[in-house]
Design an enzyme around this catalytic site. Structure first.
Site, PDB file in Angstrom:
ATOM      1  N   GLU A  45      -3.192  17.777 105.800  1.00 25.03           N
ATOM      2  CA  GLU A  45      -4.115  18.838 106.209  1.00 25.03           C
ATOM      3  C   GLU A  45      -5.419  18.279 106.784  1.00 25.03           C
ATOM      4  OE1 GLU A  45      -6.253  22.739 104.097  1.00 25.03           O
ATOM      5  OE2 GLU A  45      -5.609  21.033 102.894  1.00 25.03           O
ATOM      6  N   LYS A 118      -3.710  29.618 107.657  1.00 28.70           N
ATOM      7  CA  LYS A 118      -3.720  29.589 106.197  1.00 28.70           C
ATOM      8  C   LYS A 118      -4.090  30.946 105.611  1.00 28.70           C
ATOM      9  CE  LYS A 118      -5.625  26.627 102.503  1.00 28.70           C
ATOM     10  NZ  LYS A 118      -6.428  25.395 102.308  1.00 28.70           N
ATOM     11  N   CYS A 155      -1.786  23.863 101.938  1.00 26.19           N
ATOM     12  CA  CYS A 155      -2.531  23.522 100.723  1.00 26.19           C
ATOM     13  C   CYS A 155      -2.572  24.647  99.699  1.00 26.19           C
ATOM     14  CB  CYS A 155      -3.926  23.034 101.077  1.00 26.19           C
ATOM     15  SG  CYS A 155      -4.671  22.004  99.780  1.00 26.19           S
TER      16      CYS A 155
END
Length: 296
Positions: A45, A118, A155
């Site tokens: 990331e 995300k 994540c």
């Protein structure tokens, strides 16, 4: 009968705060993964620089760039086409007045297949992402690449079983999670590494798909409004198989290029016969649409 074989890879390295150096490292390791036979190669990331979300600083917002003509994405498109590999590319996206923690999925011919933004944005000491990122608006997506249908989340998304299930429901054959996680600045005794890994092993096992997680290593110090903040990223990138088993894993200090091969047709047969999708009861899951478990 010979099935569809795919070789996946997770990269792991320490980042400096020099974009050119980090992108060069990423390219070197992508090439190393290709030499090991990898078809789909995951970079960690926000690999272009330090994990800047330790601080709330206006100047760091200037690191964002639009998806279109993004220099790192263009470079990875060229690399993917040259090697014939798929590369999910994490970047800090500017979209007019919005900003996202995004991944562009680059197919093996260099085509940009589109974005995932995300969905779950953390906000805690050392991981103050809500200052920088809008909540993603793409929803959970599946990308049909040359080698497999893949789901990619980012994540903090990896802690949510709903995200993994949504991607596999849409046909994802492999899950990928680029990551930046390590120590907790507010609590030196808190180590989430094993918890982090077990949760994702559960996603793999519950959905009967392989899973690839790429995390960074190294110590990064960022100046904040309260002085220095420090995170030591714990690496431990890994590839899990369809029962959640760890197939290969890195340690917490060394650069790594992990690879593993899977037979997607064999796994598909196992997934269907195991019954976890056959026996689902979506009509009973409406409670998941609520925040408090009652308003549904």
């Amino acid at each position: 009968m010979e099935g569809r074989k795919v070789v996946v890879s997770a990269l792991q390295f320490a980042c400096s705060d020099d974009v050119a150096a980090n992108v060069a490292t990423a390219e070197r390791l992508v090439r190393a993964a290709y030499e090991k036979g990898a078809n789909i190669i995951l970079i960690q990331e926000l690999f272009e620089g330090y994990y800047f979300c330790q601080a709330q600083r206006e100047d760091f917002i200037q690191r964002a760039k639009p998806h279109k003509d993004h220099p790192t994405i263009l470079r990875m498109q060229k690399l993917a086409k040259e090697l014939g590999v798929v590369i999910p590319v994490s970047f800090f996206e500017e979209a007019n007045n919005a900003h996202y923690n995004s991944v562009a999925i680059i197919d093996a011919d260099g085509t940009d297949l589109g974005l995932y933004r995300k969905s779950h944005i953390p906000d805690g000491p050392g991981y103050q992402e809500k200052f920088y990122f809008n909540p993603g608006d793409t929803g959970f997506k599946v990308f049909e690449t040359k080698f497999a249908k893949i789901g990619v989340a980012i994540c903090w998304d990896q802690w949510f079983p709903e995200a993994a299930r949504a991607m596999v429901l849409q046909g994802a054959e492999i899950l990928f999670y680029p990551t930046a996680i390590g120590s907790e600045p507010q609590d030196e005794g808190l180590d989430s590494r094993d918890h982090w890994r077990r949760v994702m092993q559960g996603h793999a096992g519950a959905n009967v798909v392989p899973l690839v997680a790429s995390n960074r290593i190294g110590k990064e110090i960022i100046m904040t409004e309260h002085g220095k903040s420090e995170i030591t990223f714990y690496g431990n990138s890994f590839i899990a198989g369809p029962t959640g088993e760890i197939v290969t894993a890195a340690d917490d200090k060394e650069e790594a290029v992990l690879v593993a091969q899977f037979d997607l047709d064999k796994i598909k047969s196992k997934r269907h016969s195991w019954g976890v999708f056959r026996d689902r009861r979506p009509e009973l899951y409406k409670v998941l649409l609520s925040l408090d478990g009652n308003n549904y």
